[in-house]
Design a protein around this motif. Structure first.
Motif, PDB file in Angstrom:
ATOM      1  N   LEU A  53       0.845  -1.192   0.000  1.00 53.87           N
ATOM      2  CA  LEU A  53       0.000   0.000   0.000  1.00 53.87           C
ATOM      3  C   LEU A  53       0.876   1.237   0.000  1.00 53.87           C
ATOM      4  O   LEU A  53       1.768   1.365   0.837  1.00 53.87           O
ATOM      5  CB  LEU A  53      -0.894  -0.013   1.247  1.00 53.87           C
ATOM      6  CG  LEU A  53      -1.705  -1.287   1.465  1.00 53.87           C
ATOM      7  CD1 LEU A  53      -2.426  -1.225   2.790  1.00 53.87           C
ATOM      8  CD2 LEU A  53      -2.672  -1.507   0.329  1.00 53.87           C
ATOM      9  N   PHE A  54       0.639   2.122  -0.960  1.00 55.17           N
ATOM     10  CA  PHE A  54       1.374   3.381  -1.008  1.00 55.17           C
ATOM     11  C   PHE A  54       0.542   4.412  -1.739  1.00 55.17           C
ATOM     12  O   PHE A  54      -0.326   4.078  -2.532  1.00 55.17           O
ATOM     13  CB  PHE A  54       2.748   3.215  -1.669  1.00 55.17           C
ATOM     14  CG  PHE A  54       2.711   2.664  -3.076  1.00 55.17           C
ATOM     15  CD1 PHE A  54       2.569   3.500  -4.162  1.00 55.17           C
ATOM     16  CD2 PHE A  54       2.838   1.304  -3.301  1.00 55.17           C
ATOM     17  CE1 PHE A  54       2.537   2.994  -5.453  1.00 55.17           C
ATOM     18  CE2 PHE A  54       2.811   0.782  -4.587  1.00 55.17           C
ATOM     19  CZ  PHE A  54       2.659   1.631  -5.665  1.00 55.17           C
ATOM     20  N   ALA A  55       0.803   5.664  -1.436  1.00 60.54           N
ATOM     21  CA  ALA A  55       0.121   6.764  -2.116  1.00 60.54           C
ATOM     22  C   ALA A  55       0.954   7.158  -3.334  1.00 60.54           C
ATOM     23  O   ALA A  55       2.130   7.502  -3.194  1.00 60.54           O
ATOM     24  CB  ALA A  55      -0.043   7.946  -1.167  1.00 60.54           C
ATOM     25  N   ALA A  56       0.361   7.082  -4.499  1.00 61.56           N
ATOM     26  CA  ALA A  56       1.079   7.358  -5.753  1.00 61.56           C
ATOM     27  C   ALA A  56       1.749   8.732  -5.733  1.00 61.56           C
ATOM     28  O   ALA A  56       2.871   8.887  -6.224  1.00 61.56           O
ATOM     29  CB  ALA A  56       0.132   7.236  -6.937  1.00 61.56           C
ATOM     30  N   GLN A  57       1.086   9.725  -5.150  1.00 56.73           N
ATOM     31  CA  GLN A  57       1.664  11.064  -5.131  1.00 56.73           C
ATOM     32  C   GLN A  57       2.925  11.133  -4.258  1.00 56.73           C
ATOM     33  O   GLN A  57       3.788  11.983  -4.478  1.00 56.73           O
ATOM     34  CB  GLN A  57       0.640  12.129  -4.699  1.00 56.73           C
ATOM     35  CG  GLN A  57       0.200  12.036  -3.257  1.00 56.73           C
ATOM     36  CD  GLN A  57      -1.012  11.162  -3.029  1.00 56.73           C
ATOM     37  OE1 GLN A  57      -1.393  10.357  -3.880  1.00 56.73           O
ATOM     38  NE2 GLN A  57      -1.624  11.303  -1.862  1.00 56.73           N
ATOM     39  N   ASP A  58       3.057  10.227  -3.295  1.00 56.88           N
ATOM     40  CA  ASP A  58       4.240  10.224  -2.431  1.00 56.88           C
ATOM     41  C   ASP A  58       5.473   9.656  -3.120  1.00 56.88           C
ATOM     42  O   ASP A  58       6.595   9.909  -2.687  1.00 56.88           O
ATOM     43  CB  ASP A  58       3.977   9.427  -1.149  1.00 56.88           C
ATOM     44  CG  ASP A  58       3.056  10.147  -0.190  1.00 56.88           C
ATOM     45  OD1 ASP A  58       2.836  11.366  -0.365  1.00 56.88           O
ATOM     46  OD2 ASP A  58       2.544   9.491   0.730  1.00 56.88           O
ATOM     47  N   ILE A  59       5.271   8.868  -4.166  1.00 52.90           N
ATOM     48  CA  ILE A  59       6.420   8.274  -4.849  1.00 52.90           C
ATOM     49  C   ILE A  59       6.587   8.781  -6.280  1.00 52.90           C
ATOM     50  O   ILE A  59       7.479   8.347  -6.992  1.00 52.90           O
ATOM     51  CB  ILE A  59       6.355   6.732  -4.820  1.00 52.90           C
ATOM     52  CG1 ILE A  59       5.129   6.217  -5.547  1.00 52.90           C
ATOM     53  CG2 ILE A  59       6.409   6.214  -3.387  1.00 52.90           C
ATOM     54  CD1 ILE A  59       5.159   4.728  -5.775  1.00 52.90           C
ATOM     55  N   ALA A  60       5.731   9.711  -6.676  1.00 52.74           N
ATOM     56  CA  ALA A  60       5.811  10.267  -8.036  1.00 52.74           C
ATOM     57  C   ALA A  60       7.210  10.842  -8.276  1.00 52.74           C
ATOM     58  O   ALA A  60       7.758  11.558  -7.447  1.00 52.74           O
ATOM     59  CB  ALA A  60       4.757  11.343  -8.229  1.00 52.74           C
ATOM     60  N   GLY A  61       7.796  10.463  -9.388  1.00 55.97           N
ATOM     61  CA  GLY A  61       9.109  10.971  -9.758  1.00 55.97           C
ATOM     62  C   GLY A  61      10.277  10.233  -9.135  1.00 55.97           C
ATOM     63  O   GLY A  61      11.421  10.519  -9.462  1.00 55.97           O
ATOM     64  N   LEU A  62      10.020   9.290  -8.238  1.00 55.26           N
ATOM     65  CA  LEU A  62      11.107   8.543  -7.614  1.00 55.26           C
ATOM     66  C   LEU A  62      11.498   7.347  -8.471  1.00 55.26           C
ATOM     67  O   LEU A  62      10.650   6.692  -9.067  1.00 55.26           O
ATOM     68  CB  LEU A  62      10.711   8.064  -6.217  1.00 55.26           C
ATOM     69  CG  LEU A  62      10.484   9.154  -5.173  1.00 55.26           C
ATOM     70  CD1 LEU A  62      10.078   8.531  -3.844  1.00 55.26           C
ATOM     71  CD2 LEU A  62      11.731  10.006  -4.999  1.00 55.26           C
ATOM     72  N   GLN A  63      12.779   7.077  -8.510  1.00 53.00           N
ATOM     73  CA  GLN A  63      13.328   5.949  -9.265  1.00 53.00           C
ATOM     74  C   GLN A  63      13.987   4.989  -8.298  1.00 53.00           C
ATOM     75  O   GLN A  63      14.512   5.397  -7.268  1.00 53.00           O
ATOM     76  CB  GLN A  63      14.390   6.444 -10.255  1.00 53.00           C
ATOM     77  CG  GLN A  63      13.865   7.297 -11.388  1.00 53.00           C
ATOM     78  CD  GLN A  63      13.229   6.470 -12.473  1.00 53.00           C
ATOM     79  OE1 GLN A  63      12.119   6.742 -12.859  1.00 53.00           O
ATOM     80  NE2 GLN A  63      13.918   5.465 -12.963  1.00 53.00           N
ATOM     81  N   THR A  64      13.986   3.719  -8.635  1.00 57.66           N
ATOM     82  CA  THR A  64      14.718   2.713  -7.870  1.00 57.66           C
ATOM     83  C   THR A  64      15.890   2.231  -8.701  1.00 57.66           C
ATOM     84  O   THR A  64      15.845   2.266  -9.931  1.00 57.66           O
ATOM     85  CB  THR A  64      13.821   1.517  -7.476  1.00 57.66           C
ATOM     86  OG1 THR A  64      14.610   0.595  -6.731  1.00 57.66           O
ATOM     87  CG2 THR A  64      13.226   0.830  -8.677  1.00 57.66           C
ATOM     88  N   ARG A  65      16.918   1.800  -8.010  1.00 52.59           N
ATOM     89  CA  ARG A  65      18.078   1.230  -8.693  1.00 52.59           C
ATOM     90  C   ARG A  65      17.832  -0.219  -9.076  1.00 52.59           C
ATOM     91  O   ARG A  65      18.644  -0.841  -9.746  1.00 52.59           O
ATOM     92  CB  ARG A  65      19.300   1.310  -7.781  1.00 52.59           C
ATOM     93  CG  ARG A  65      19.748   2.742  -7.536  1.00 52.59           C
ATOM     94  CD  ARG A  65      20.922   2.764  -6.613  1.00 52.59           C
ATOM     95  NE  ARG A  65      20.517   3.495  -5.425  1.00 52.59           N
ATOM     96  CZ  ARG A  65      21.215   3.617  -4.334  1.00 52.59           C
ATOM     97  NH1 ARG A  65      22.367   3.020  -4.228  1.00 52.59           N
ATOM     98  NH2 ARG A  65      20.770   4.309  -3.317  1.00 52.59           N
TER      99      ARG A  65
END
Length: 87
Positions: A53-65
């Motif tokens: 569960l996560f809020a899309a707006q909280d992770i918008a623009g974040l990238q994972t390695r």
């Protein structure tokens, strides 16, 4: 404040999936390449058959390695978040 809820064991327990605790501690192969964090989290949840569960707006623009290896679900999740500023 960014929050990501790691809910694999809780969701599996609530749903009554047998051996959820044992499955959560089992190391399994995982290969999720570097990409948008939301896509990577959905891929992990799909692969391990649990809900994140996560809020899309909280992770918008974040990238994972990304993440590769023989890992538990929690280890894979932590590695996906590594370097994002989220825990």
């Amino acid at each position: 404040m960014h929050k990501v809820a790691y809910a694999a064991v809780a969701c599996l327990s609530i749903m009554g999936v047998p051996d959820a605790e044992a499955d959560a501690s089992t190391r399994k192969p995982v290969h999720i390449p570097a990409q948008k964090l939301g896509s990577a989290l959905r891929a992990l949840a799909h692969d391990r058959q649990f809900y994140l569960l996560f809020a899309a707006q909280d992770i918008a623009g974040l990238q994972t390695r990304g993440v590769t290896g023989e890992l538990t679900s929690q280890e894979a999740h932590e590695q996906l978040l590594s370097g994002t500023g989220l825990t």
